[in-house]
Motif scaffolding. Sequence first.
Motif, PDB file in Angstrom:
ATOM      1  N   UNK A  22      91.742  47.713  12.852  1.00 32.05           N
ATOM      2  CA  UNK A  22      92.463  47.216  11.669  1.00 32.05           C
ATOM      3  C   UNK A  22      92.618  48.330  10.638  1.00 32.05           C
ATOM      4  N   UNK A  25      94.901  51.201  11.911  1.00 28.64           N
ATOM      5  CA  UNK A  25      96.308  50.791  11.866  1.00 28.64           C
ATOM      6  C   UNK A  25      96.840  50.729  10.439  1.00 28.64           C
ATOM      7  N   UNK A  26      95.994  50.298   9.500  1.00 27.88           N
ATOM      8  CA  UNK A  26      96.419  50.284   8.101  1.00 27.88           C
ATOM      9  C   UNK A  26      96.619  51.715   7.612  1.00 27.88           C
ATOM     10  N   UNK A  29      99.779  53.055   8.823  1.00 29.06           N
ATOM     11  CA  UNK A  29     100.890  52.436   8.094  1.00 29.06           C
ATOM     12  C   UNK A  29     101.058  53.039   6.708  1.00 29.06           C
ATOM     13  N   UNK A  30      99.961  53.561   6.156  1.00 27.64           N
ATOM     14  CA  UNK A  30     100.028  54.175   4.834  1.00 27.64           C
ATOM     15  C   UNK A  30     100.406  55.645   4.923  1.00 27.64           C
ATOM     16  N   UNK A  97      97.060  33.997  14.306  1.00 28.78           N
ATOM     17  CA  UNK A  97      97.986  35.093  14.634  1.00 28.78           C
ATOM     18  C   UNK A  97      97.446  36.461  14.236  1.00 28.78           C
ATOM     19  N   UNK A  99      95.929  40.025  15.476  1.00 30.57           N
ATOM     20  CA  UNK A  99      96.054  40.776  16.721  1.00 30.57           C
ATOM     21  C   UNK A  99      94.729  40.890  17.483  1.00 30.57           C
ATOM     22  N   UNK A 107      99.083  48.862  19.163  1.00 33.57           N
ATOM     23  CA  UNK A 107      99.726  49.127  17.874  1.00 33.57           C
ATOM     24  C   UNK A 107      99.323  50.509  17.354  1.00 33.57           C
ATOM     25  N   UNK A 110     101.237  53.065  19.175  1.00 36.57           N
ATOM     26  CA  UNK A 110     102.632  53.030  18.725  1.00 36.57           C
ATOM     27  C   UNK A 110     102.792  53.772  17.393  1.00 36.57           C
ATOM     28  N   UNK A 111     101.757  53.691  16.559  1.00 38.44           N
ATOM     29  CA  UNK A 111     101.816  54.317  15.239  1.00 38.44           C
ATOM     30  C   UNK A 111     101.327  55.764  15.265  1.00 38.44           C
TER      31      UNK A 111
ATOM     32  N   UNK B  11     101.975  33.462   7.521  1.00 43.97           N
ATOM     33  CA  UNK B  11     101.031  33.162   8.599  1.00 43.97           C
ATOM     34  C   UNK B  11     100.336  34.399   9.141  1.00 43.97           C
ATOM     35  N   UNK B  15      95.785  43.416   8.404  1.00 42.17           N
ATOM     36  CA  UNK B  15      96.745  44.324   7.770  1.00 42.17           C
ATOM     37  C   UNK B  15      98.183  44.119   8.257  1.00 42.17           C
ATOM     38  N   UNK B  19     101.484  46.582   7.930  1.00 44.28           N
ATOM     39  CA  UNK B  19     101.943  47.303   9.127  1.00 44.28           C
ATOM     40  C   UNK B  19     103.422  47.008   9.379  1.00 44.28           C
ATOM     41  N   UNK B  22     105.633  48.737   6.798  1.00 44.95           N
ATOM     42  CA  UNK B  22     105.804  50.166   7.109  1.00 44.95           C
ATOM     43  C   UNK B  22     106.842  50.351   8.210  1.00 44.95           C
ATOM     44  N   UNK B  50      99.870  50.144  -1.112  1.00 42.65           N
ATOM     45  CA  UNK B  50     100.659  50.796  -0.052  1.00 42.65           C
ATOM     46  C   UNK B  50     101.794  51.618  -0.666  1.00 42.65           C
ATOM     47  N   UNK B  53     100.621  54.829  -2.282  1.00 49.15           N
ATOM     48  CA  UNK B  53     100.253  55.845  -1.283  1.00 49.15           C
ATOM     49  C   UNK B  53     101.480  56.441  -0.590  1.00 49.15           C
ATOM     50  N   UNK B  54     102.468  55.622  -0.350  1.00 52.82           N
ATOM     51  CA  UNK B  54     103.610  56.096   0.431  1.00 52.82           C
ATOM     52  C   UNK B  54     104.778  56.526  -0.460  1.00 52.82           C
TER      53      UNK B  54
END
Lengths: 158, 76
Positions: A22, A25-26, A29-30, A97, A99, A107, A110-111, B11, B15, B19, B22, B50, B53-54
């Motif tokens: 987690x 992956x975060x 993403x950042x 939901x 992962x 993931x 992929x990143x 839902x 993260x 994700x 991004x 986020x 940072x980005x």
Amino acid sequence: MSEKMTVIVFSDDLDRALAAFNLANTGASMGMEVTMFFTFWGLGVIKKERVARGDKSFMQWAMGLMKRGSARRLKMSQMNMLGFGTSTMKSMMKTYRMPSLQEGIALAKEQGVKFMACTTSMALMGLTRDDFIDEVDDVAGAATYLGIASEGKVNLFI
Amino acid sequence: MDADKTIDCVGLYCPMPIVKTAQAMKELEPGQVLEVLADDAGIKSDMPAWCEKTGNECVSIDEEGDEIKVYVRKTG
């Protein structure tokens, strides 16, 4: 140049591995360049479901039987209850939901998260590069890890 | 607010909304706005973090009942 983040995955507990992925992956993403270094029991997270008999000593073989590893087989550190707790947790995660570990691994790849396996732990457990999933980019030692971590803004040990 | 793209993260928990944000932002041009629909309260502090940072801009965070609408403008 993008910031670096490293995660040492020392444990093969499912809950800890989920937290590790987690965060990795975060971080990715950042926009961070993330490296995950799998060592000791953490090698279990990246083991293939079937590991070849290979050139293992009796003890290494026996240890491999008791701790077969691979993302699908990992157990929670608490409330495993002979697997009932772990499978309940997995189905609850599905309901919400969230992962699965396998999805987290996919993931991360992929990143562009880099996976590294520790050579010393591999030798101790009689594992070779071929015993790991294809997602593993490299095998390396502590100096390689520290070289990356010394440039890292976030370095975690899980 | 008019958005150029919308992603539905209702839902989904941390993260995943970040994700997915991004990933979606990669397909936008600078200046375009992404709308993120979510219901995990974490996004209210995660999205500004986020963006910080980005280097993107968190334009607004609107709450309507349980649903949270976040607008992010791509700057970089």
